[in-house]
Motif scaffolding. Sequence first.
Motif, PDB file in Angstrom:
ATOM      1  N   PHE A 203     -11.840 -15.609 -13.218  1.00  0.00           N
ATOM      2  CA  PHE A 203     -11.027 -14.266 -14.295  1.00  0.00           C
ATOM      3  C   PHE A 203      -9.985 -14.937 -15.159  1.00  0.00           C
ATOM      4  O   PHE A 203      -8.853 -14.571 -15.151  1.00  0.00           O
ATOM      5  N   GLU A 204      -9.914 -16.917 -14.967  1.00  0.00           N
ATOM      6  CA  GLU A 204      -8.149 -16.980 -14.732  1.00  0.00           C
ATOM      7  C   GLU A 204      -8.012 -16.815 -16.167  1.00  0.00           C
ATOM      8  O   GLU A 204      -8.643 -17.178 -17.185  1.00  0.00           O
ATOM      9  N   ASP A 205      -7.033 -16.493 -16.923  1.00  0.00           N
ATOM     10  CA  ASP A 205      -6.219 -16.716 -18.357  1.00  0.00           C
ATOM     11  C   ASP A 205      -5.353 -17.000 -18.637  1.00  0.00           C
ATOM     12  O   ASP A 205      -4.335 -16.869 -19.374  1.00  0.00           O
ATOM     13  N   GLY A 206      -4.657 -17.634 -16.980  1.00  0.00           N
ATOM     14  CA  GLY A 206      -3.092 -17.819 -17.144  1.00  0.00           C
ATOM     15  C   GLY A 206      -2.489 -16.767 -16.794  1.00  0.00           C
ATOM     16  O   GLY A 206      -0.664 -17.218 -16.804  1.00  0.00           O
ATOM     17  N   GLU A 207      -2.435 -15.744 -16.585  1.00  0.00           N
ATOM     18  CA  GLU A 207      -0.889 -14.935 -16.759  1.00  0.00           C
ATOM     19  C   GLU A 207      -1.304 -13.207 -16.031  1.00  0.00           C
ATOM     20  O   GLU A 207      -0.438 -12.922 -15.444  1.00  0.00           O
ATOM     21  N   SER A 208      -2.470 -12.901 -16.475  1.00  0.00           N
ATOM     22  CA  SER A 208      -3.034 -11.620 -15.438  1.00  0.00           C
ATOM     23  C   SER A 208      -2.897 -11.830 -14.123  1.00  0.00           C
ATOM     24  O   SER A 208      -2.887 -12.487 -13.606  1.00  0.00           O
ATOM     25  N   THR A 209      -2.145 -10.721 -13.672  1.00  0.00           N
ATOM     26  CA  THR A 209      -2.286 -10.449 -11.925  1.00  0.00           C
ATOM     27  C   THR A 209      -2.850 -10.189 -11.710  1.00  0.00           C
ATOM     28  O   THR A 209      -3.110  -9.168 -10.060  1.00  0.00           O
ATOM     29  N   GLY A 210      -4.228  -9.425 -12.401  1.00  0.00           N
ATOM     30  CA  GLY A 210      -5.515  -8.386 -12.340  1.00  0.00           C
ATOM     31  C   GLY A 210      -6.251  -8.146 -13.687  1.00  0.00           C
ATOM     32  O   GLY A 210      -5.960  -8.456 -14.333  1.00  0.00           O
ATOM     33  N   ILE A 211      -7.225  -7.432 -13.138  1.00  0.00           N
ATOM     34  CA  ILE A 211      -8.676  -7.355 -14.048  1.00  0.00           C
ATOM     35  C   ILE A 211      -9.127  -6.714 -13.383  1.00  0.00           C
ATOM     36  O   ILE A 211      -9.568  -6.018 -12.207  1.00  0.00           O
ATOM     37  N   ALA A 212      -9.121  -4.872 -14.344  1.00  0.00           N
ATOM     38  CA  ALA A 212     -10.369  -3.838 -13.827  1.00  0.00           C
ATOM     39  C   ALA A 212     -11.562  -3.931 -14.492  1.00  0.00           C
ATOM     40  O   ALA A 212     -11.686  -4.290 -15.328  1.00  0.00           O
TER      41      ALA A 212
ATOM     42  N   ALA B  87      -0.974 -15.200  -8.408  1.00  0.00           N
ATOM     43  CA  ALA B  87      -0.177 -14.556 -10.051  1.00  0.00           C
ATOM     44  C   ALA B  87       0.720 -13.597  -9.497  1.00  0.00           C
ATOM     45  O   ALA B  87       2.517 -13.996  -9.612  1.00  0.00           O
ATOM     46  N   VAL B  88       0.813 -12.782  -8.556  1.00  0.00           N
ATOM     47  CA  VAL B  88       1.462 -11.982  -8.003  1.00  0.00           C
ATOM     48  C   VAL B  88       2.468 -12.754  -6.979  1.00  0.00           C
ATOM     49  O   VAL B  88       4.161 -12.047  -8.286  1.00  0.00           O
ATOM     50  N   GLU B  89       3.239 -13.544  -6.809  1.00  0.00           N
ATOM     51  CA  GLU B  89       3.818 -14.477  -6.158  1.00  0.00           C
ATOM     52  C   GLU B  89       4.558 -15.018  -6.995  1.00  0.00           C
ATOM     53  O   GLU B  89       5.693 -15.606  -6.829  1.00  0.00           O
ATOM     54  N   ARG B  90       3.819 -15.715  -8.614  1.00  0.00           N
ATOM     55  CA  ARG B  90       4.836 -15.924  -9.982  1.00  0.00           C
ATOM     56  C   ARG B  90       5.594 -15.070 -10.146  1.00  0.00           C
ATOM     57  O   ARG B  90       6.505 -15.914 -10.944  1.00  0.00           O
ATOM     58  N   VAL B  91       5.273 -13.884 -10.454  1.00  0.00           N
ATOM     59  CA  VAL B  91       5.850 -12.828 -10.918  1.00  0.00           C
ATOM     60  C   VAL B  91       7.394 -12.345  -9.986  1.00  0.00           C
ATOM     61  O   VAL B  91       8.572 -12.192 -10.733  1.00  0.00           O
ATOM     62  N   ALA B  92       7.134 -13.036  -8.227  1.00  0.00           N
ATOM     63  CA  ALA B  92       7.824 -12.506  -8.135  1.00  0.00           C
ATOM     64  C   ALA B  92       9.227 -13.522  -7.851  1.00  0.00           C
ATOM     65  O   ALA B  92      10.269 -13.025  -7.063  1.00  0.00           O
TER      66      ALA B  92
ATOM     67  N   ALA C  65       5.417  -7.918  -2.124  1.00  0.00           N
ATOM     68  CA  ALA C  65       5.272  -6.497  -2.018  1.00  0.00           C
ATOM     69  C   ALA C  65       5.254  -5.479  -3.329  1.00  0.00           C
ATOM     70  O   ALA C  65       4.748  -4.618  -3.500  1.00  0.00           O
ATOM     71  N   VAL C  66       6.623  -5.450  -3.534  1.00  0.00           N
ATOM     72  CA  VAL C  66       6.680  -4.751  -4.814  1.00  0.00           C
ATOM     73  C   VAL C  66       5.491  -4.946  -6.180  1.00  0.00           C
ATOM     74  O   VAL C  66       5.295  -3.593  -6.561  1.00  0.00           O
ATOM     75  N   ILE C  67       6.184  -5.649  -6.438  1.00  0.00           N
ATOM     76  CA  ILE C  67       5.000  -6.288  -7.373  1.00  0.00           C
ATOM     77  C   ILE C  67       3.200  -6.458  -6.668  1.00  0.00           C
ATOM     78  O   ILE C  67       2.161  -6.319  -8.792  1.00  0.00           O
ATOM     79  N   LEU C  68       2.763  -6.777  -5.822  1.00  0.00           N
ATOM     80  CA  LEU C  68       1.157  -6.421  -5.405  1.00  0.00           C
ATOM     81  C   LEU C  68       1.038  -4.865  -5.602  1.00  0.00           C
ATOM     82  O   LEU C  68       0.408  -4.133  -6.328  1.00  0.00           O
ATOM     83  N   ALA C  69       1.885  -3.867  -4.321  1.00  0.00           N
ATOM     84  CA  ALA C  69       2.223  -2.469  -4.968  1.00  0.00           C
ATOM     85  C   ALA C  69       2.099  -2.370  -6.315  1.00  0.00           C
ATOM     86  O   ALA C  69       0.856  -1.116  -7.238  1.00  0.00           O
ATOM     87  N   HIS C  70       2.745  -3.269  -7.480  1.00  0.00           N
ATOM     88  CA  HIS C  70       2.661  -2.045  -9.295  1.00  0.00           C
ATOM     89  C   HIS C  70       1.140  -2.864  -9.774  1.00  0.00           C
ATOM     90  O   HIS C  70       0.586  -2.344 -10.460  1.00  0.00           O
ATOM     91  N   ALA C  71       0.469  -3.780  -9.127  1.00  0.00           N
ATOM     92  CA  ALA C  71      -0.088  -5.196  -9.345  1.00  0.00           C
ATOM     93  C   ALA C  71      -1.746  -2.876  -9.622  1.00  0.00           C
ATOM     94  O   ALA C  71      -2.417  -3.338 -10.081  1.00  0.00           O
TER      95      ALA C  71
ATOM     96  N   ARG D 299       0.741  -1.592   0.156  1.00  0.00           N
ATOM     97  CA  ARG D 299       0.013  -0.181  -0.154  1.00  0.00           C
ATOM     98  C   ARG D 299       0.819   1.592  -0.365  1.00  0.00           C
ATOM     99  O   ARG D 299       0.746   2.121  -0.904  1.00  0.00           O
ATOM    100  N   ASP D 300       2.050   1.428   0.764  1.00  0.00           N
ATOM    101  CA  ASP D 300       2.948   2.612   0.674  1.00  0.00           C
ATOM    102  C   ASP D 300       3.338   2.338  -0.469  1.00  0.00           C
ATOM    103  O   ASP D 300       3.309   3.666  -1.311  1.00  0.00           O
ATOM    104  N   ASP D 301       4.118   1.651  -1.602  1.00  0.00           N
ATOM    105  CA  ASP D 301       4.780   1.337  -2.285  1.00  0.00           C
ATOM    106  C   ASP D 301       3.880   2.250  -3.746  1.00  0.00           C
ATOM    107  O   ASP D 301       3.976   2.991  -4.878  1.00  0.00           O
ATOM    108  N   ALA D 302       2.277   2.005  -3.386  1.00  0.00           N
ATOM    109  CA  ALA D 302       1.604   2.052  -4.512  1.00  0.00           C
ATOM    110  C   ALA D 302       0.892   3.291  -4.081  1.00  0.00           C
ATOM    111  O   ALA D 302       0.674   4.216  -5.520  1.00  0.00           O
TER     112      ALA D 302
END
Length: 213
Positions: free
Chosen positions: A106-115, A131-136, A143-149, A60-63
Amino acid sequence: MPRNSTQHVCPNRRRRLAAAMFCCIAVNVSPMAAKPAAEELTVLVYNAAPVAPQVLQRARDDAARILREARIEVRWLNCAPAPGECPDVLDQTMLVLHIAATPGGFEDGESTGIAVLAPEGGVHFYVFYSAVERVAKADARPAVILAHAIAHEIGHLLLDLRGHTPTGLMHGRWGAAELQKAAMGSLVFSPEQAARMRQEVKRRAEAAPHVAQ
């Protein structure tokens, strides 16, 4: 990219003093670039994933830092497991973040999120922690990936962006270059995106019903 610089060599003290006086005069009379006023945004957080409190706080702080660079100040409200912090009635000045353990439907196998975009202005967005953990795993902290997602999906809502940009924070697939910039804190919105987002936050605030005190 290093800036080009010109070095002035003064052969004697008198010229050095004159140069110093000129520099002071130049600094004093040069107009400062006016920064656009910050807009305020409220984000309601529903955390339904096993995100550790300290990881969520850092994210949250980083976002908030990323949005602050776009001149948008974020107020966070925790809605789960403490729904008392959040209002019963929502309006378009509030965005709702759902942190889900997995993408589920919402599964598409790639996305960390959806709006979830809407003609009147989308409000809800989702981030998938699996997905955040996978990218991390690609040498980045969760936390960095979650903030940017989170910032990325907020960008989709405020920009009404259904696609992605070729580069930057709103790029669709983050590779090594994006992850490195994220770790360094330089993966942010472009000035043009920031201006459009501020305009949208202001538009929503002006369109929101005002409750008489």
